[in-house]
Design an enzyme around this catalytic site. Structure first.
Site, short mmCIF file in Angstrom:
data_model
loop_
_atom_site.label_atom_id
_atom_site.label_comp_id
_atom_site.label_asym_id
_atom_site.label_seq_id
_atom_site.Cartn_x
_atom_site.Cartn_y
_atom_site.Cartn_z
N ASP A 16 0.82 -1.22 0.00
CA ASP A 16 0.00 0.00 0.00
C ASP A 16 0.85 1.26 0.00
O ASP A 16 0.43 2.30 0.53
CB ASP A 16 -0.97 0.02 1.21
N LYS A 19 2.16 2.18 -5.04
CA LYS A 19 2.83 1.68 -6.25
C LYS A 19 1.99 1.99 -7.49
O LYS A 19 2.53 2.31 -8.54
CB LYS A 19 3.04 0.17 -6.16
N GLY A 43 -4.43 -4.30 -4.35
CA GLY A 43 -5.39 -3.27 -4.72
C GLY A 43 -4.65 -1.98 -5.00
O GLY A 43 -4.13 -1.37 -4.10
N HIS A 44 -4.56 -1.64 -6.28
CA HIS A 44 -3.88 -0.39 -6.62
C HIS A 44 -4.94 0.67 -6.90
O HIS A 44 -5.80 0.48 -7.75
CB HIS A 44 -3.03 -0.56 -7.88
N GLN A 224 1.88 -6.26 -3.44
CA GLN A 224 2.30 -6.39 -2.03
C GLN A 224 3.67 -5.74 -1.86
O GLN A 224 3.90 -4.71 -2.47
CB GLN A 224 2.29 -7.85 -1.57
#
Ligand code: GDP
Length: 436
Positions: A16, A19, A43-44, A224
């Protein structure tokens, strides 16, 4: 002669770090963006001119027309999650047609992997990992256990697939008490999924080699982060794949020399979701302050993230594991208005002070951070696009992080939008993006 540099962009902390934004802003300089590990637990979140996109499985490069997005063999794919994401992107006017390539060697998350995930967490009791319960861990277990089902299996011989599904469902029925799951609907579903996926499936290694031979560049996108890496992370509170740079080679089928540079994304403070030690973790008002200003709630699950000060031991460790050439320091603006900003430079432990990240989690859990405290700043950094325009104290904070981690901050992010970014003049990022 054109010399094209492929780069890896990966997380240096517990994920988180932002990225998605960094990959998104660099993407126009690349022909392809390739994901090498993880599943739809990532989750981006990317904002483009105020519009929010959350991507889980498809590389964030998809937001740029003309860029090919690659899902490598190191990724595990839940076909339903993949189709959902493709359909949602289509609703927003973004088509994946002609620019999505899925590795035929990627493993499939079967419908019952999710159930096994929940069950395995329940069985761990106190030692639960805090997974997203999306079946990712069990799918990787099947991969390593040599009974996994790969994308190419969905497209090949039906008899063989039927046998694999039957055996897997049988094995699963033995694990889950009183379970009598029928393998046939699972098989039929897999055949259907395979048919929908077929046009996107190919040989990722051949594709990337071809791009490189033509002098086109590839961005290798990590999900991650290093401290969640199966080997180098805070085991067992980790993800089930190789999130650090080694995963690029195994997860895409590219040789080490294909990686021309490594950019580590680090938040200007530290967060973590799920269980496991977090040495600089804050509680009370300060933790709330960081969580609220940084909007530290999971993009995939909405879970509140645990927050703490920047841990230079962690980022120095990541720099060594990944061979970082530069840092993309994100969310500096979240620290605006704080009186002082401590940086963890080492840990005090029962066996004395340490400055290298330990393997033993008991040692880590009992460690007390040793802080060097920097003065905070009151003028906003939000939206600043030149280093000299940052408040002096913020500049000093950044310089201090560079000194302690030993890695230059090539990019500093001062807000969630693409434009809210400083690219340090003369940095490795500028060099990578220029053709020699
Ligand atoms: P990722 O998985 O590493 O891409 O990280 P996430 O997307 O889960 O979380 C990063 C969040 O921080 C997203 O909501 C981003 O829009 C946001 N973000 C990224 N960079 C910055 C920044 O410099 N400042 C602020 N305030 N938010 C940022």
């Amino acid at each position: 002669m054109r010399v094209a540099t492929n780069i890896a962009v990966l997380g240096t902390q517990w994920g988180d770090e932002g990225k998605g934004k960094i990959v998104d802003m660099l993407t126009p300089h690349f022909a392809a963006v390739a994901r090498y590990q993880g599943g739809h637990n990532a989750g981006h979140t990317v904002y483009v001119r105020g519009q929010k996109f959350v991507l889980h499985l498809i590389p964030s490069g998809i937001l740029h027309p003309g860029v090919t997005c690659v899902i490598g063999n190191g990724v595990v794919i839940d076909p339903q999650a993949l189709f959902r994401e493709i359909d949602e992107l289509a609703k927003l006017g973004i088509s994946v047609e002609g620019r999505l390539l899925i590795s035929e060697k990627a493993h499939i998350i079967l419908p019952y992997h999710r159930e096994l995930d929940v069950l395995s967490e329940a069985r761990r009791g106190e030692r639960k990992i805090g997974t997203t319960s999306r079946g990712i861990g069990p799918a990787y277990e099947d991969k390593i256990g040599r009974r996994g089902i790969r994308v190419c299996d969905l497209l090949g011989d039906r008899e063989a697939l039927a046998q694999e599904v039957r055996e897997n469902v049988h094995a699963r029925n033995q694990i889950i008490k009183d379970s009598t799951l029928d393998w046939q609907p699972v098989f039929r579903q897999m055949v259907e999924h395979g048919e929908r996926m077929r046009k996107w499936v190919g040989d990722v290694s051949v594709f990337i080699a071809g791009l490189m031979a033509r002098g086109d560049r590839v961005l290798f996108e990590g999900a991650q982060a290093t401290l969640l890496d199966i080997d180098h992370g805070t085991y067992p509170f980790v993800t089930s794949s190789s999130a650090s740079v080694g995963g690029v080679c195994t997860g895409l089928g590219v040789p080490p020399r294909a990686i021309g540079g490594v950019l580590g994304v680090a938040k200007a403070y530290t967060t973590r979701v799920g269980e496991g030690p977090l040495p600089t973790e804050l509680e009370g008002a300060l933790a709330d302050r960081l969580r609220e200003s940084g909007q530290e709630y999971g993009a995939s699950t909405g879970r509140p993230r645990r927050c703490g000060w920047f841990d230079a031991v962690v980022v120095r460790y990541s720099a060594r594991i990944n061979g970082l050439d530069g840092l993309a320091l994100t969310k500096l603006d979240v620290l605006d208005g704080l009186k002082e900003v401590p940086i963890c430079v080492g840990y005090s432990t029962s066996s004395g002070p340490i400055t290298e990240f330990p393997a033993d989690l008991r040692l880590l859990a009992a460690a007390t951070p040793i802080y060097e405290t920097m003065p905070g700043w009151s003028a906003p950094t939000k939206g600043v696009t030149r280093f000299e325009a940052l408040p002096l104290e913020a500049q000093r904070y950044v310089r201090k992080l560079e000194q302690i981690t030993g890695v230059p901050c090539s990019i500093i992010s001062t807000g969630s939008d693409r434009e809210e970014t400083i690219v340090a003049p003369g940095s490795v990022v500028e060099r990578w993006l220029a053709y020699a």
